[in-house]
Motif scaffolding. Structure first.
Motif, PDB file in Angstrom:
ATOM      1  N   LEU A   6       3.879   7.573  19.495  1.00  0.00           N
ATOM      2  CA  LEU A   6       4.799   7.180  18.434  1.00  0.00           C
ATOM      3  C   LEU A   6       5.065   5.685  18.472  1.00  0.00           C
ATOM      4  N   MET A   7       5.219   5.121  19.651  1.00  0.00           N
ATOM      5  CA  MET A   7       5.455   3.676  19.754  1.00  0.00           C
ATOM      6  C   MET A   7       4.251   2.892  19.234  1.00  0.00           C
ATOM      7  N   GLN A   8       3.054   3.321  19.578  1.00  0.00           N
ATOM      8  CA  GLN A   8       1.848   2.655  19.079  1.00  0.00           C
ATOM      9  C   GLN A   8       1.750   2.778  17.567  1.00  0.00           C
ATOM     10  N   LEU A   9       2.077   3.944  17.043  1.00  0.00           N
ATOM     11  CA  LEU A   9       2.037   4.148  15.593  1.00  0.00           C
ATOM     12  C   LEU A   9       3.076   3.287  14.888  1.00  0.00           C
ATOM     13  N   ILE A  10       4.235   3.109  15.490  1.00  0.00           N
ATOM     14  CA  ILE A  10       5.265   2.241  14.906  1.00  0.00           C
ATOM     15  C   ILE A  10       4.740   0.814  14.799  1.00  0.00           C
ATOM     16  N   ASP A  11       4.037   0.352  15.821  1.00  0.00           N
ATOM     17  CA  ASP A  11       3.452  -0.992  15.783  1.00  0.00           C
ATOM     18  C   ASP A  11       2.395  -1.111  14.686  1.00  0.00           C
ATOM     19  N   ILE A  12       1.539  -0.099  14.562  1.00  0.00           N
ATOM     20  CA  ILE A  12       0.505  -0.101  13.524  1.00  0.00           C
ATOM     21  C   ILE A  12       1.152  -0.102  12.139  1.00  0.00           C
ATOM     22  N   GLU A  13       2.164   0.743  11.972  1.00  0.00           N
ATOM     23  CA  GLU A  13       2.834   0.849  10.681  1.00  0.00           C
ATOM     24  C   GLU A  13       3.558  -0.435  10.320  1.00  0.00           C
ATOM     25  N   ALA A  14       4.091  -1.137  11.312  1.00  0.00           N
ATOM     26  CA  ALA A  14       4.772  -2.407  11.042  1.00  0.00           C
ATOM     27  C   ALA A  14       3.795  -3.412  10.429  1.00  0.00           C
ATOM     28  N   GLY A  15       2.565  -3.429  10.922  1.00  0.00           N
ATOM     29  CA  GLY A  15       1.546  -4.298  10.334  1.00  0.00           C
ATOM     30  C   GLY A  15       1.216  -3.911   8.903  1.00  0.00           C
ATOM     31  N   LEU A  16       1.152  -2.606   8.656  1.00  0.00           N
ATOM     32  CA  LEU A  16       0.893  -2.132   7.295  1.00  0.00           C
ATOM     33  C   LEU A  16       2.051  -2.485   6.366  1.00  0.00           C
ATOM     34  N   GLU A  17       3.262  -2.409   6.867  1.00  0.00           N
ATOM     35  CA  GLU A  17       4.432  -2.752   6.059  1.00  0.00           C
ATOM     36  C   GLU A  17       4.426  -4.237   5.697  1.00  0.00           C
ATOM     37  N   ILE A  18       4.024  -5.072   6.635  1.00  0.00           N
ATOM     38  CA  ILE A  18       3.901  -6.506   6.349  1.00  0.00           C
ATOM     39  C   ILE A  18       2.864  -6.734   5.257  1.00  0.00           C
ATOM     40  N   ASP A  19       1.731  -6.043   5.368  1.00  0.00           N
ATOM     41  CA  ASP A  19       0.693  -6.159   4.343  1.00  0.00           C
ATOM     42  C   ASP A  19       1.195  -5.677   2.986  1.00  0.00           C
ATOM     43  N   ARG A  20       1.933  -4.568   2.977  1.00  0.00           N
ATOM     44  CA  ARG A  20       2.457  -4.027   1.719  1.00  0.00           C
ATOM     45  C   ARG A  20       3.423  -5.001   1.065  1.00  0.00           C
TER      46      ARG A  20
END
Length: 94
Positions: free
Chosen positions: A50-64
């Motif tokens: 979950l922590m790794q996924l949160i980091d990945i999702e944060a990058g996607l949110e920045i891109d969005r």
């Protein structure tokens, strides 16, 4: 330091992304989803995943938010599905 569920619960995303992820989470299979996002190999514990996924999702949110040309909403939803699934596993173990 906050625990992983507190961090997860603090995330705020557009309702359409969350709604799509909730619908998709019904068919969540951690061996399929985690392999797609974290790479092949032994699966990490749910909290670590979950922590790794949160980091990945944060990058996607920045891109969005930055309207990046390479941003894919489907990938973002897929990561959110995995996050919801792993959060359920963490909650069940707590």
């Amino acid at each position: 330091m906050q625990d992983v569920l507190t961090v997860f619960r603090g995330l705020r995303r557009p309702p359409l992304l969350i709604r799509a992820a909730r619908i998709g989470s019904a068919g969540y299979d951690r061996t399929v989803h985690l392999g797609r996002h974290l790479g092949n190999g032994p699966l990490p514990r749910a909290g670590d995943a979950l922590m790794q996924l949160i980091d990945i999702e944060a990058g996607l949110e920045i891109d969005r938010c930055g309207r990046a040309a390479h941003y894919k909403a489907a990938q973002h939803v897929d990561v959110l599905i995995a996050m919801l699934g792993e959060a359920r596993v963490v909650q069940a173990g707590a």
